[in-house]
Design an enzyme around this catalytic site. Structure first.
Site, short mmCIF file in Angstrom:
data_model
loop_
_atom_site.label_atom_id
_atom_site.label_comp_id
_atom_site.label_asym_id
_atom_site.label_seq_id
_atom_site.Cartn_x
_atom_site.Cartn_y
_atom_site.Cartn_z
N HIS A 1 0.86 -1.19 0.00
CA HIS A 1 0.00 0.00 0.00
C HIS A 1 0.89 1.24 0.00
O HIS A 1 1.94 1.25 0.65
CB HIS A 1 -0.89 0.02 1.25
N ASP B 1 -7.83 -5.66 -0.06
CA ASP B 1 -8.23 -6.50 -1.20
C ASP B 1 -7.79 -7.95 -1.06
O ASP B 1 -8.14 -8.78 -1.90
CB ASP B 1 -7.65 -5.91 -2.49
C1 SDX Z 1 -6.27 -0.02 -2.86
O1 SDX Z 1 -4.66 4.58 -1.98
C2 SDX Z 1 -5.52 3.87 -1.38
O2 SDX Z 1 -5.88 4.15 -0.26
C3 SDX Z 1 -6.07 2.68 -2.15
C4 SDX Z 1 -7.05 1.82 -1.37
C5 SDX Z 1 -8.35 2.54 -1.10
O3 SDX Z 1 -9.05 2.15 -0.17
O4 SDX Z 1 -8.69 3.45 -1.91
O5 SDX Z 1 -6.47 1.42 -0.15
C6 SDX Z 1 -7.43 0.58 -2.16
O6 SDX Z 1 -6.03 0.32 -3.98
C7 SDX Z 1 -5.38 -0.99 -2.13
C8 SDX Z 1 -4.17 -1.46 -2.99
C9 SDX Z 1 -4.68 -2.55 -3.94
N1 SDX Z 1 -3.63 -2.89 -4.90
C10 SDX Z 1 -2.98 -4.06 -4.83
O7 SDX Z 1 -3.11 -4.89 -3.93
C11 SDX Z 1 -2.05 -4.32 -6.02
C12 SDX Z 1 -0.72 -4.88 -5.50
N2 SDX Z 1 -0.08 -3.84 -4.74
C13 SDX Z 1 0.94 -3.06 -5.46
O8 SDX Z 1 0.64 -2.84 -6.81
C14 SDX Z 1 1.36 -1.83 -4.69
O9 SDX Z 1 1.62 -2.22 -3.40
C15 SDX Z 1 0.46 -0.62 -4.65
C16 SDX Z 1 0.01 -0.23 -6.00
C17 SDX Z 1 -0.72 -0.87 -3.78
C18 SDX Z 1 1.28 0.50 -4.06
O10 SDX Z 1 2.20 0.83 -5.04
P1 SDX Z 1 3.51 1.61 -4.65
O11 SDX Z 1 3.15 2.75 -3.80
O12 SDX Z 1 4.35 1.83 -5.86
O13 SDX Z 1 4.21 0.52 -3.77
P2 SDX Z 1 5.23 0.84 -2.67
O14 SDX Z 1 5.83 2.20 -2.84
O15 SDX Z 1 4.60 0.52 -1.37
O16 SDX Z 1 6.33 -0.24 -3.05
C19 SDX Z 1 7.47 -0.31 -2.30
C20 SDX Z 1 8.26 -1.42 -2.93
C21 SDX Z 1 8.44 -1.30 -4.43
O17 SDX Z 1 9.69 -1.84 -4.71
P3 SDX Z 1 10.92 -0.83 -5.05
O18 SDX Z 1 10.49 -0.04 -6.27
O19 SDX Z 1 11.06 0.05 -3.83
O20 SDX Z 1 12.08 -1.74 -5.31
O21 SDX Z 1 7.58 -2.68 -2.75
C22 SDX Z 1 7.31 -3.27 -4.02
C23 SDX Z 1 7.41 -2.20 -5.06
O22 SDX Z 1 7.87 -2.77 -6.27
N3 SDX Z 1 5.95 -3.78 -3.96
C24 SDX Z 1 5.60 -5.05 -4.17
C25 SDX Z 1 4.21 -5.08 -3.98
N4 SDX Z 1 3.77 -3.87 -3.67
C26 SDX Z 1 4.84 -3.06 -3.67
N5 SDX Z 1 6.31 -6.15 -4.49
C27 SDX Z 1 5.62 -7.30 -4.62
N6 SDX Z 1 4.28 -7.42 -4.47
C28 SDX Z 1 3.54 -6.32 -4.13
N7 SDX Z 1 2.24 -6.43 -3.95
#
Ligand code: SDX
Length: 394
Positions: free
Chosen positions: A270, A328
């Site tokens: 997140h 989710d």
């Molecule tokens: C919702 O904003 C909100 O509040 C949204 C929400 C709401 O109620 O409206 O909470 C609802 O959208 C929840 C999120 C649902 N999405 C997913 O579950 C999809 C999987 N999650 C990822 O795509 C990701 O975690 C996001 C999109 C949710 C967040 O994206 P970010 O902000 O780019 O992720 P981050 O900065 O936290 O990532 C930090 C690191 C990154 O690696 P580096 O670039 O630092 O090397 O962690 C990695 C990311 O690549 N990473 C993951 C990951 N999520 C982040 N690696 C593996 N699996 C994952 N799920």
């Protein structure tokens, strides 16, 4: 060569906004709506109480709640001509495509609630959408499975009415299960609002131009659909189904950690929560309640989900990146058990989030200082250059 112009940080007019509605402490895993913790609202209240709180800023008295419930109930029917809108879609249209189109079209039917400068019209538009989204969502479901539309009933509460519209058929009586209806209502509460997430920011930006509220909410629905956002619940269930068994988990965890592999664990991570999403805990508890009520004791996807969570929470990659299950992760298993196909999961998210979008839109529209949003950029393209006639191009 390209030269970047000097970037003026003063132009971040929509970089952030002030709001009194929802507070998140991502490090502590805290979520408050108008100061009330999400777990208390989910435990003690119902979805329409949370709607009232988000819209008006205070918990309703008994009389205020009864009046609000009645006003919502009396707006649940859709203009009869809108039913024809649905039949223009292919049967295999994704329900999100249908809901996005129908909500955007509401402004073509309810002209008397599109003047955003009129407080009464703003409130009527708000009530209309909170009341009609369940009807529209249920009609999208019925249309996609070829069953007749079921009208809303004024003798049922919000969640029970929605389940009835989704699952009742003319051939037999549909019995409301109060445990499942309560679970559905709680799931709506968990999804109601979440500060300035991508879809809420979309609604605010659309609303800042003065667009009608129905168009703004349709924009929010479109943004929510993405798998990185609200589409993650459908993607998470598809991922759990693809993993299939506990034995396959290490392969997928390795893929999620591989920078060269675009695969991410859906339902994990997140932008704001760097601790456990408080909604995920309540969703997991609700998942167990629903499966228990339905006598489902051996759901293979729940087994995979719980083992995946255990592995991820002890893996140094996820610990270092502070990746925890989000709302989710368990919602898909729960919604599937309630009888919904995966393509309806994000529709349910949109149904519940409509009140959050409206509350945030209303807060912005009613702010006398608000101006049109106009994000600026850090230009990295070409500096000015002269036109090249066709004869001289290589
Ligand atoms: C919702 O904003 C909100 O509040 C949204 C929400 C709401 O109620 O409206 O909470 C609802 O959208 C929840 C999120 C649902 N999405 C997913 O579950 C999809 C999987 N999650 C990822 O795509 C990701 O975690 C996001 C999109 C949710 C967040 O994206 P970010 O902000 O780019 O992720 P981050 O900065 O936290 O990532 C930090 C690191 C990154 O690696 P580096 O670039 O630092 O090397 O962690 C990695 C990311 O690549 N990473 C993951 C990951 N999520 C982040 N690696 C593996 N699996 C994952 N799920």
């Amino acid at each position: 060569s390209t030269g970047a112009f000097t970037y003026d940080p003063g132009f971040t007019s929509t970089g952030s906004c002030e709001s009194e509605i929802t507070y998140i402490d991502g490090d502590k895993g805290v979520l408050l709506h108008r100061g009330y913790p999400i777990d208390q609202l989910a435990e003690h209240g119902d979805f329409l109480e949370t709607c009232y709180l988000l819209l008006y800023g205070e918990l309703p008295t008994s009389a205020q709640k009864a009046d609000f419930d009645n006003r919502v109930t009396r707006h649940t029917m859709l203009h009869e001509q809108m039913a024809r809108f649905f039949t223009g879609f292919r049967r295999d249209a994704h329900p999100m495509a249908i809901v996005c189109g129908v909500v955007g079209a509401l402004s073509a039917f309810y002209h008397n609630s599109t003047d955003i400068s009129d407080p009464h019209q703003r409130m009527v538009a708000s009530l209309r959408m909170i009341a009609k989204l369940p009807t529209i969502a249920a009609m999208a479901l019925k249309y996609s499975i070829g069953q007749p539309f079921v009208y809303p009933r004024n003798d049922l509460d919000y969640a029970a009415n929605f389940l009835h519209m989704c699952f009742a058929v003319p051939c037999e009586e549909y019995k409301i299960n109060p445990v499942l209806a309560r679970a559905m209502d709680r799931i709506f509460i968990l999804h109601a609002d979440h500060e300035q997430n991508a879809s809420t920011s979309t609604v605010r930006l659309a609303g800042s131009s003065g667009a009608n509220p129905f168009a703004c909410i349709a924009a929010g629905i479109a943004c929510l659909w993405g798998p990185a956002h609200g589409g993650a619940n459908e993607a998470a269930l598809n991922m759990l189904s693809e993993i299939g068994s506990v034995e396959n988990i290490p392969t997928y965890v390795a893929r999620a950690k591989d920078k060269d592999d675009p695969f991410r664990l859906m339902g994990f991570g997140h932008r704001v929560y760097k601790n456990y999403d408080p909604r995920a805990k309540i969703m997991q508890k609700t998942c167990h309640e629903v499966l228990g009520e339905l006598g489902i004791t051996d759901d293979p996807m729940l087994e995979v989900a719980m083992e995946l969570e255990n592995i991820a929470l002890t893996d140094e990659y996820f610990i270092e990146k502070k990746l925890y299950p989000n709302i989710d992760f368990y919602s898909g298993i729960t919604l599937k058990a309630l009888g919904f196909a995966p393509n309806m999961f994000t529709v349910l998210f949109a149904l519940a989030r409509t009140v959050g979008w409206i509350a945030q839109w209303k807060e912005m529209v009613e702010d006398p200082q608000q101006r049109i949003g106009r994000p600026r950029q850090l230009y990295t393209g070409h500096t000015q250059r002269d036109y090249v006639p066709m004869s001289r191009r290589k």
